[in-house]
Design a protein around this motif. Structure first.
Motif, PDB file in Angstrom:
ATOM      1  N   UNK A   1     -27.572  10.928 -17.707  1.00 17.05           N
ATOM      2  CA  UNK A   1     -26.881  10.742 -18.957  1.00 17.05           C
ATOM      3  C   UNK A   1     -26.453   9.535 -18.891  1.00 17.05           C
ATOM      4  N   UNK A   2     -26.166   9.138 -20.205  1.00 24.31           N
ATOM      5  CA  UNK A   2     -25.615   7.822 -20.359  1.00 24.31           C
ATOM      6  C   UNK A   2     -24.181   7.897 -21.065  1.00 24.31           C
ATOM      7  N   UNK A   3     -23.468   6.735 -21.067  1.00 27.41           N
ATOM      8  CA  UNK A   3     -22.025   6.792 -21.621  1.00 27.41           C
ATOM      9  C   UNK A   3     -21.953   5.456 -22.408  1.00 27.41           C
ATOM     10  N   UNK A   4     -20.886   5.153 -23.434  1.00 30.85           N
ATOM     11  CA  UNK A   4     -20.581   4.194 -24.093  1.00 30.85           C
ATOM     12  C   UNK A   4     -19.257   3.970 -24.101  1.00 30.85           C
ATOM     13  N   UNK A   5     -18.624   2.716 -23.794  1.00 29.43           N
ATOM     14  CA  UNK A   5     -17.080   2.816 -23.747  1.00 29.43           C
ATOM     15  C   UNK A   5     -16.447   1.741 -24.687  1.00 29.43           C
ATOM     16  N   UNK A   6     -15.317   1.781 -24.734  1.00 28.96           N
ATOM     17  CA  UNK A   6     -14.493   0.632 -25.702  1.00 28.96           C
ATOM     18  C   UNK A   6     -14.615  -0.649 -25.348  1.00 28.96           C
ATOM     19  N   UNK A   7     -15.025  -0.924 -23.950  1.00 24.68           N
ATOM     20  CA  UNK A   7     -15.055  -2.238 -23.568  1.00 24.68           C
ATOM     21  C   UNK A   7     -16.484  -2.828 -23.902  1.00 24.68           C
ATOM     22  N   UNK A   8     -17.297  -2.095 -24.591  1.00 22.96           N
ATOM     23  CA  UNK A   8     -18.488  -2.688 -24.914  1.00 22.96           C
ATOM     24  C   UNK A   8     -19.468  -2.451 -23.483  1.00 22.96           C
ATOM     25  N   UNK A   9     -19.160  -1.372 -22.754  1.00 24.70           N
ATOM     26  CA  UNK A   9     -20.118  -1.204 -21.569  1.00 24.70           C
ATOM     27  C   UNK A   9     -21.078   0.043 -21.657  1.00 24.70           C
TER      28      UNK A   9
ATOM     29  N   UNK B   1     -21.079  10.467 -24.917  1.00 28.37           N
ATOM     30  CA  UNK B   1     -21.871  10.653 -23.843  1.00 28.37           C
ATOM     31  C   UNK B   1     -23.011  11.709 -24.060  1.00 28.37           C
ATOM     32  N   UNK B   2     -24.240  11.410 -23.630  1.00 26.70           N
ATOM     33  CA  UNK B   2     -25.556  12.112 -23.871  1.00 26.70           C
ATOM     34  C   UNK B   2     -26.271  12.487 -22.779  1.00 26.70           C
ATOM     35  N   UNK B   3     -26.896  13.618 -22.549  1.00 21.84           N
ATOM     36  CA  UNK B   3     -27.779  13.843 -21.713  1.00 21.84           C
ATOM     37  C   UNK B   3     -29.058  13.391 -21.948  1.00 21.84           C
ATOM     38  N   UNK B   4     -30.070  12.778 -20.882  1.00 17.00           N
ATOM     39  CA  UNK B   4     -31.234  12.248 -21.090  1.00 17.00           C
ATOM     40  C   UNK B   4     -32.312  13.642 -21.601  1.00 17.00           C
ATOM     41  N   UNK B   5     -33.317  13.194 -22.586  1.00 15.80           N
ATOM     42  CA  UNK B   5     -33.911  14.396 -22.998  1.00 15.80           C
ATOM     43  C   UNK B   5     -35.196  14.544 -22.105  1.00 15.80           C
TER      44      UNK B   5
ATOM     45  N   UNK C   1     -18.212  -5.924 -27.880  1.00 14.91           N
ATOM     46  CA  UNK C   1     -17.204  -5.076 -28.621  1.00 14.91           C
ATOM     47  C   UNK C   1     -17.315  -3.611 -28.488  1.00 14.91           C
ATOM     48  N   UNK C   2     -16.468  -2.721 -28.935  1.00 14.20           N
ATOM     49  CA  UNK C   2     -16.403  -1.451 -28.516  1.00 14.20           C
ATOM     50  C   UNK C   2     -17.828  -0.648 -29.173  1.00 14.20           C
ATOM     51  N   UNK C   3     -18.226   0.089 -28.220  1.00 13.06           N
ATOM     52  CA  UNK C   3     -19.473   0.902 -28.492  1.00 13.06           C
ATOM     53  C   UNK C   3     -19.029   2.309 -28.995  1.00 13.06           C
TER      54      UNK C   3
END
Length: 630
Positions: A536-544, A526-530, A567-569
């Protein structure tokens, strides 16, 4: 060779003639010096006339002596005796007298001597003032005169004719030489010569550098047939119609195949560059265990640089203060430093000793300024080390992160690390047990170095995979907010505590402000926008890949898309302008998405986020969970 020498001599002679003509023209156009004649040659007659006039004007009258001499110019005494001839008392012949010189009585003339006193006045001539000036001449004034104008004209005509003749001869000689030149045949290389050239290091470097330049230009994507009268394409859009599109996808069969991306990061100096780290390829035993690739968004088919490691690289980043340096943490515990100006091997690395790390390093960060900064690394055995980039042989400081009151073990297995912006002492760590702890590098008033046991942030039920503090920018300060992601399928929003000690023992446990629970698999980062305070954005194991905007909705993300093959991100990183998100996948691909104008904030976004956070705090307080007004 003789013809070429003759041509060269004619060219030199032609140039000499032109130079002589230019010098002569300059000499004729230069002003001639004025010649000053001598005083004697110009005023001799005038002086003679003045001398005669002075003699005529003299007042003295000469007297004739008996011997017929004149005494006008005598400067003898004032008195002298002399016999003078008195004028005859006789009449002249014209008056009827005697002839001239005859005596009336026929005898000899007897002179009558008298004594006469003569007074001679010696009056000097009139004085004339004459200025005698030096002769003013220039060098060469008395030299013989040059040629006349007619002679010069004839000489110039002759030189022009000679120059034209030389020019024509030169052109004719060049024409004959070109006709006589026979094109030489290019010798054909043998197979051995061709192979030695192709395999030489200079040829390989030239081809590699030149082909990169061409590929960057050819990779530039632009739709020349775009019709601006048509509507937008059917791409992922947020609630306000903002689109999210795929910009680039990076993968190299030689280096990325059968590897997973363990970390990604953008260059702070060059916005088109990003770096990614990879773990081991189990099917290539002869290749390095760890790989680091530097990608260029204008060069999609291959990386700009490839660096090697003897161990899996778990985390990587560009140096914040040295754009050529890349830092990585490995599974063996080593900290490696690569330089884009050097070869593929590390230029510096730490030793596997008791003084440094001996367990996997999953998190590194840089703190300080351009002139005084340090690299902070944390390993899974709870050891924190501070390094100087130019001296990795020994850490500057080492700190053991122990938690004595833990029910099972004193050691804290750190998986992630975060510093608030502008902070160099206090930092927060996420652990494998799911808790977050605050620690200090140095002892300060009211707290000791190491983990602050007064507070523990509990809310996750699995290892924490990501921790990121809100960037410090804009008119309001939200740097006390941070996000965490976990394998428990949730993302949580926290607010750090600033008091050294809690008021009561119940206050020692800090709960999250809000929990985002829409994921359907592990949330790996997870990361805040600069640039935007609420995104903020998130990446998941489902590839989302999901993008959240707290000002619009806190229940569901504003944009969501399946990246690549689903694939997992593993990792996420925002570019400096906030528009591009780099995503690392478990299949070795790196994807870059553009979220468009949604990354640009409005003036009211900070006030809206403040109201949103205040509502979260109020809800937490009403639920009998400790919270303070924001």
């Amino acid at each position: 060779m003789d013809r070429r020498e003759e041509l060269e001599k004619k060219r030199l002679k032609l140039a000499e003639l032109r130079r002589a003509r230019l010098e002569r023209r300059d000499a004729l156009m230069a002003p001639q010096p004025t010649r000053t004649s001598t005083p004697g040659s110009t005023s001799s007659r005038r002086d003679l006339d003045d001398l005669v006039a002075s003699l005529v004007d003299r007042p003295a009258t000469p007297t004739l002596t008996i011997d017929g001499s004149s005494d006008a110019g005598s400067d003898r005494g004032a008195t002298s005796s002399s016999a003078v001839m008195s004028p005859p008392p006789y009449q002249t012949e014209s008056q009827g007298g005697l002839p001239h010189g005859a005596l009336p009585f026929g005898g000899r003339l007897i002179p009558e001597f008298t004594s006469v006193e003569a007074i001679i006045f010696d009056i000097p001539p009139k004085e004339r003032v004459v200025y005698n000036k030096e002769v003013q001449t220039v060098e060469g004034s008395f030299e013989p005169q040059g040629p006349s104008e007619e002679e010069l004209r004839e000489q110039i005509k002759a030189e022009f004719a000679q120059e034209e003749q030389l020019r024509l001869e030169l052109l004719e000689a060049e024409r004959l030489e070109n006709e006589a030149v026979v094109p030489q045949e290019v010798p054909e290389l043998t197979d051995e010569e061709r192979k030695s050239i192709v395999q030489s290091a200079e040829f390989v470097d030239f081809i590699d550098h030149s082909s990169k330049i061409l590929e960057r230009a050819m990779t530039e994507k632009y739709d020349f047939m775009k019709d601006y009268t048509l509507g937008l394409d059917d791409d992922t859009e947020d609630l306000n119609g903002n689109r999210m599109r795929l910009v680039s996808s990076f993968h190299d069969d030689r280096w990325s195949k059968n590897r997973s991306v363990t970390d990604v990061g953008w260059s702070t100096k060059h916005p088109e560059l990003l770096v990614s780290s990879y773990n081991k390829n189990p099917l290539a035993v002869n290749e390095p265990d760890g790989i680091v690739c530097v990608w260029n968004i204008h060069l999609a088919d291959r990386p700009e640089f490839v660096f090697h490691s003897q161990s899996d690289v778990l985390t990587v980043r560009f140096s914040d203060f040295h754009p050529n340096l890349i830092i990585g943490g490995t599974y063996s515990g080593q900290i490696l430093l690569w330089d884009t100006r050097a070869k593929s091997l590390p230029v510096l690395k730490t030793h596997l000793s008791v003084g440094g790390h001996t367990h996997p390093v999953y998190a590194i960060d840089m703190v300080g300024t351009q002139n005084a900064h340090n690299l902070i690394s944390v390993s899974t055995d709870g050891t924190m080390c501070s390094w100087q980039l130019d001296m990795l042989a020994q850490p500057q400081e080492t700190l053991a992160l122990d938690y004595p009151s833990h029910p099972t073990t004193d050691e804290v297995a750190v998986t992630t690390l975060g510093f608030p912006d502008g902070e160099t002492n206090a930092f927060w760590v996420g652990t494998e047990e799911g808790s977050v702890y605050q620690a200090n590098r140095y002892a300060r008033a009211g707290s000791q170095a190491g983990i602050n046991t007064a507070y523990s942030y509990k809310g996750h039920f699995g290892p924490i995979t990501g921790l990121h503090f809100h960037p410090l920018f804009g008119p309001m300060d939200f740097s006390d907010l941070y996000l965490t992601s976990s394998v428990d399928w949730t993302v949580k929003l926290w607010r750090k505590r600033t008091h050294p000690k809690p008021a009561t023992p119940d206050n020692a446990v800090v709960h999250p402000l809000y929990s985002f629970e829409t994921a359907d698999d592990y949330v790996y980062d997870v990361k805040w926008s600069p640039t935007h305070p609420a995104i903020f954005g998130t990446v998941e194991g489902s590839g989302k890949f999901e993008v959240w905007n707290l000002n619009l909705d806190t229940e569901v993300p504003v944009m969501s898309t399946i990246v690549g093959a689903g694939k997992a991100l593993n990792k996420l990183s925002w570019s400096k302008d906030g528009r591009h998100a780099a995503i690392g996948s478990s299949d070795g691909h790196v994807y870059v998405y553009d979220i468009g104008e949604m990354a640009t904030p409005h003036a009211e976004d900070w006030n809206i986020l403040q109201r949103t956070v205040n509502e979260m705090i109020s809800t937490q307080t009403h639920g009998n969970v400790l919270g303070n007004d924001y």
